[in-house]
Structures are given as C-alpha cells and as structure tokens.
Design an enzyme around this catalytic site. Structure first.
Site, PDB file in Angstrom:
ATOM      1  N   LYS A  75       3.065 -11.989   4.581  1.00  0.00           N
ATOM      2  CA  LYS A  75       4.315 -11.807   3.819  1.00  0.00           C
ATOM      3  C   LYS A  75       5.275 -12.950   4.130  1.00  0.00           C
ATOM      4  O   LYS A  75       5.917 -13.512   3.236  1.00  0.00           O
ATOM      5  CB  LYS A  75       4.978 -10.467   4.163  1.00  0.00           C
ATOM      6  CG  LYS A  75       4.124  -9.275   3.760  1.00  0.00           C
ATOM      7  CD  LYS A  75       4.824  -7.964   4.047  1.00  0.00           C
ATOM      8  CE  LYS A  75       3.821  -6.833   4.114  1.00  0.00           C
ATOM      9  NZ  LYS A  75       2.864  -6.770   3.004  1.00  0.00           N
ATOM     10  N   LYS A 108     -11.888 -10.267   6.509  1.00  0.00           N
ATOM     11  CA  LYS A 108     -11.087  -9.169   5.966  1.00  0.00           C
ATOM     12  C   LYS A 108     -11.929  -7.890   5.921  1.00  0.00           C
ATOM     13  O   LYS A 108     -12.913  -7.816   5.169  1.00  0.00           O
ATOM     14  CB  LYS A 108     -10.626  -9.571   4.558  1.00  0.00           C
ATOM     15  CG  LYS A 108      -9.924  -8.509   3.799  1.00  0.00           C
ATOM     16  CD  LYS A 108      -8.456  -8.493   4.081  1.00  0.00           C
ATOM     17  CE  LYS A 108      -7.780  -7.350   3.353  1.00  0.00           C
ATOM     18  NZ  LYS A 108      -6.486  -7.035   3.894  1.00  0.00           N
ATOM     19  N   GLY A 165       0.807  -1.219   0.000  1.00  0.00           N
ATOM     20  CA  GLY A 165       0.000   0.000   0.000  1.00  0.00           C
ATOM     21  C   GLY A 165       0.839   1.268   0.000  1.00  0.00           C
ATOM     22  O   GLY A 165       0.468   2.264  -0.621  1.00  0.00           O
ATOM     23  N   ASN A 166       2.012   1.219   0.692  1.00  0.00           N
ATOM     24  CA  ASN A 166       2.820   2.426   0.801  1.00  0.00           C
ATOM     25  C   ASN A 166       3.403   2.857  -0.546  1.00  0.00           C
ATOM     26  O   ASN A 166       3.817   3.997  -0.700  1.00  0.00           O
ATOM     27  CB  ASN A 166       3.931   2.246   1.833  1.00  0.00           C
ATOM     28  CG  ASN A 166       4.925   1.190   1.399  1.00  0.00           C
ATOM     29  OD1 ASN A 166       4.536   0.077   1.053  1.00  0.00           O
ATOM     30  ND2 ASN A 166       6.186   1.534   1.371  1.00  0.00           N
ATOM     31  N   LYS A 196      -2.706 -10.168  -1.224  1.00  0.00           N
ATOM     32  CA  LYS A 196      -1.836  -9.916  -2.379  1.00  0.00           C
ATOM     33  C   LYS A 196      -0.473 -10.606  -2.238  1.00  0.00           C
ATOM     34  O   LYS A 196       0.139 -10.960  -3.242  1.00  0.00           O
ATOM     35  CB  LYS A 196      -1.676  -8.413  -2.631  1.00  0.00           C
ATOM     36  CG  LYS A 196      -0.716  -7.687  -1.695  1.00  0.00           C
ATOM     37  CD  LYS A 196       0.501  -7.180  -2.447  1.00  0.00           C
ATOM     38  CE  LYS A 196       1.538  -6.491  -1.623  1.00  0.00           C
ATOM     39  NZ  LYS A 196       1.581  -6.533  -0.198  1.00  0.00           N
TER      40      LYS A 196
HETATM   41  P1  ADP Z   1       1.830  -3.560   2.844  1.00  0.00           P
HETATM   42  O1  ADP Z   1       0.813  -2.484   2.676  1.00  0.00           O
HETATM   43  O2  ADP Z   1       3.150  -3.248   2.241  1.00  0.00           O
HETATM   44  O3  ADP Z   1       1.280  -4.907   2.460  1.00  0.00           O
HETATM   45  P2  ADP Z   1       1.389  -4.051   5.692  1.00  0.00           P
HETATM   46  O4  ADP Z   1       0.991  -2.828   6.435  1.00  0.00           O
HETATM   47  O5  ADP Z   1       0.323  -5.018   5.341  1.00  0.00           O
HETATM   48  O6  ADP Z   1       2.194  -3.582   4.404  1.00  0.00           O
HETATM   49  O7  ADP Z   1       2.555  -4.833   6.490  1.00  0.00           O
HETATM   50  C1  ADP Z   1       3.714  -4.152   6.913  1.00  0.00           C
HETATM   51  C2  ADP Z   1       3.558  -3.790   8.386  1.00  0.00           C
HETATM   52  O8  ADP Z   1       3.621  -4.978   9.176  1.00  0.00           O
HETATM   53  C3  ADP Z   1       4.649  -2.932   8.970  1.00  0.00           C
HETATM   54  O9  ADP Z   1       4.437  -1.568   8.724  1.00  0.00           O
HETATM   55  C4  ADP Z   1       4.564  -3.271  10.465  1.00  0.00           C
HETATM   56  O10 ADP Z   1       3.837  -2.292  11.142  1.00  0.00           O
HETATM   57  C5  ADP Z   1       3.759  -4.569  10.525  1.00  0.00           C
HETATM   58  N1  ADP Z   1       4.373  -5.667  11.272  1.00  0.00           N
HETATM   59  C6  ADP Z   1       3.681  -6.520  12.062  1.00  0.00           C
HETATM   60  N2  ADP Z   1       4.476  -7.439  12.609  1.00  0.00           N
HETATM   61  C7  ADP Z   1       5.737  -7.178  12.158  1.00  0.00           C
HETATM   62  C8  ADP Z   1       7.001  -7.800  12.365  1.00  0.00           C
HETATM   63  N3  ADP Z   1       7.147  -8.882  13.155  1.00  0.00           N
HETATM   64  N4  ADP Z   1       8.076  -7.274  11.734  1.00  0.00           N
HETATM   65  C9  ADP Z   1       7.953  -6.192  10.940  1.00  0.00           C
HETATM   66  N5  ADP Z   1       6.779  -5.554  10.696  1.00  0.00           N
HETATM   67  C10 ADP Z   1       5.660  -6.042  11.299  1.00  0.00           C
HETATM   68 MG    MG Z   2      -1.117  -3.751   3.818  1.00  0.00          MG
END
Ligand code: ADP
Ligand code: MG
Length: 328
Positions: free
Chosen positions: A272, A127, A9-10, A210
């Site tokens: 992820k 979700k 998303g970022n 995704k």
């Molecule tokens: P994207 O939009 O890129 O899919 P997400 O917001 O879904 O990103 O996932 C990334 C986020 O996961 C990070 O910003 C962080 O806040 C969170 N997060 C949760 N647990 C962890 C972890 N163990 N290590 C790193 N980040 C984590």
């Molecule tokens: Mg996300």
C-alpha cells in the site's frame, strides 16, 4: 476531481473473515454506502478491489471437484471473481446511489493487466493462494508444475508469482465509461495477469498485488487522488510496538525513508505504501491510506488517514516560515 478507491478484503468479507455469499454481499453493501457518499459529494469515482478470499474459495472448489470436473487455471479463477464481485458491487452501488438521489450509472469491466514474461517473480513464487493440503496431495500437484510450500502444522499451501503490473490493458474502456459519467468497477484482484506471447495476450498463473495495480490504474485514468481503503485508519510507524505512531500527512520522500527502515510489513501495508508513493511520484495529487468509513473526507485531503503528497507541497512550508521572519 477523479478519485480511484481501492477496496481491501475487509470491504468484501465479514469482520471475522467469513466469505460466505451472504457475508460478501453484506460487506459490499456496507462498503458501497461509503463509495456512494463520495459520489454524492461530487467526486468522479472509480472503484477497484481485491479478491484474495474469493479466489481462495474457487481454488478450494477446484480441488474438491477434481475427480469429476477438469480444474481451471488461476487466471480463469481471477476472471470469475471479477464477474461475481463486480455484479455484487453494481447492485449495491446502484441501491446506495438511488437512496441518495444520485442519477449515475454504474458498470464493471473485465480487466486484464499486462506483466512481463521475464518478471523475476516467475522464478520465485511467493504469494500464498487457496487452502491447505496434505503433503502427499501437494507433491502430486508439484509434479504437475505447481509450486507448493510446507506451511507447518496446517499443511502445504500453493504459492504463485506476484509480478509487477506493467499496463492495464483495458484501461481505455474504463476511461471511456468514466468520461461518459459511469462509476466504473475495474481491475479487480489487481487485474487478470496476461503476458505478451508473440502478437497475442495469454493468461498466466499469478496474482498481481491489487494496490500496485490500483496505482497504475489510477495514473492511467488520470485520477487526481488514489484512496486505499483498508481495515486500519493509518500506516503506522513502529506498528504493534509501544512506540506506535500513526502517520498523518507525509511526503513521498519521508514515506520512502520510513519504508526503507522496515516499518511496513510485506504483503499487507508494504505494497500500500509502495502504491501511494508510485502514484504521487507519477504525478498524482495525493494518495490516502485510511479505513473505509473515512474515504469521503480523505479524498478531500482532510481528516483521518495517512495522506501522501509530493515533496514540493510540504517543502513550501519551511520557506514561508523563514520568509516571514518566524522562529527556527
Ligand atoms: P487489505 O485486505 O485491505 O488489502 P491488508 O490486510 O493487506 O489489507 O493490510 C492491512 C493490514 O496491514 C492491517 O490490518 C495491519 O494489520 C497490517 N499492517 C502491517 N504493518 C502495518 C503498519 N506499519 N501500519 C499499519 N498497518 C500495518
Ligand atoms: Mg489484504
């Protein structure tokens, strides 16, 4: 080396989460600088991306226009976001490639992802999508078959199933374009979820993760490397605690063990981590979780990021230590 880059998303919204059209174009333009650097470095790159904020905007529009225009289903909203994000990515990527003197064509493919009609996710929607509504309106929509959940003071929010991706239906088209030299954007938002209905495919109201879809797409395209670009540089053990420890190179088994210990939050880092494990277990050379600015080095296996490798890659190291008569 074929690399699938999955953008979070970022990469598509402003740093404060803003999803105005100009925010999205600016963020995509920044993200494509990194993607173009990777292409310029000689990698055979394919791109996939999330669509959470964009689909949320479309659902809110549906809601606001409901008295005048018939609402459309979530699979249509997903297809629309693939179109607008794909369009914006193509423009930004073409510019970034031209600026680097790279003569590569780009293409975007509307992509369907098959899920099972009997996936357990359909019985238990989890979700959250779209904005908040007052309880009365949410109850009306529940009456029309949707699932809504009380989210406290902000109001009620729609929840939809998040079934596991089984097959990227349009992967052969993506492959053909990639083999012909195109940098292809596909599988946006995890792909438009479809189920088999007799001999036909039918869109369903669900959201496919995704990152899990990216792992499947990467395997189907025969990618060597899956790069998940997000807003943190590593998967972190003890995230948010004083003992936080970023993970560098890690084997699939080690990473699965950390996941079982509950280090990665569901809905963000959890999928992820699961995606990187699936990709490497399925035969991928390596999967990387890192921030956008680091993807060029990450794809080569160097520098910043959590780099997930098959078990046998690291198990060679202790053998070497033993055979050279080194210390224990
Ligand atoms: P994207 O939009 O890129 O899919 P997400 O917001 O879904 O990103 O996932 C990334 C986020 O996961 C990070 O910003 C962080 O806040 C969170 N997060 C949760 N647990 C962890 C972890 N163990 N290590 C790193 N980040 C984590
Ligand atoms: Mg996300």
């Amino acid at each position: 080396m074929r690399v699938l880059v999955a953008l979070g998303g970022n990469a598509m919204t402003a740093p404060d989460g803003g999803a105005r059209q100009q925010d999205q174009v600016a963020a995509i333009t920044r993200a494509m600088e990194s993607v173009a650097d990777l292409v310029a470095a000689g990698a055979d790159v394919a791109v996939t991306h999330g669509n959470g904020p964009q689909v949320g905007n479309l659902l809110a529009k549906n809601e606001l226009a409901a008295a005048t225009l018939p609402a459309v289903t979530l699979d249509w909203c997903g297809a629309q976001t693939q179109g607008t994000i794909g369009f914006s990515v193509l423009n930004a990527l073409d510019d970034a490639l031209r600026a680097r003197g790279v003569a590569r064509r780009t293409a975007a493919v509307v992509t369907r992802t098959l899920v099972r009609g009997d996936d357990p996710g359909f019985a238990n929607p989890t979700k959250p999508v779209g904005g908040y509504l007052p309880e009365s309106r949410a109850r009306e929509l529940i009456g029309r078959g949707q699932s809504w959940r009380d989210c406290g003071p902000l109001g009620w929010r729609r929840v939809v199933p998040s079934p596991d991706p089984v097959e990227v239906i349009d992967a052969p088209a993506v492959s053909a374009l990639a083999d012909a030299g195109f940098v292809v954007v596909s599988g946006g938002g995890g792909g438009i979820p479809v189920v088999r209905d007799g001999g036909r495919l039918r869109g369903v109201e669900a959201v496919i993760d995704k990152d899990l879809a990216a792992a499947l797409l990467a395997r189907t395209l025969g990618a060597d490397v899956l790069v998940i670009a997000t807003d943190v540089e590593h998967a972190v053990l003890g995230y948010g605690t004083p003992d936080a420890r970023p993970l560098g190179t890690v084997t699939v088994s080690e990473l699965r063990r950390h996941a079982e210990e509950g280090h990665f939050a569901g809905g963000s880092m959890g999928p992820k981590v699961e995606a990187t494990c699936r990709f490497v277990e399925g035969g991928g050379t390596r999967a990387v979780i890192t921030s956008l600015g680091h993807i060029t080095h990450a794809a080569r296996g160097a520098a910043v990021g959590t780099i997930v490798v098959p078990d046998q890659v690291v198990s060679v190291v202790p053998d070497q230590v033993v055979s050279t008569g080194g210390r224990d």
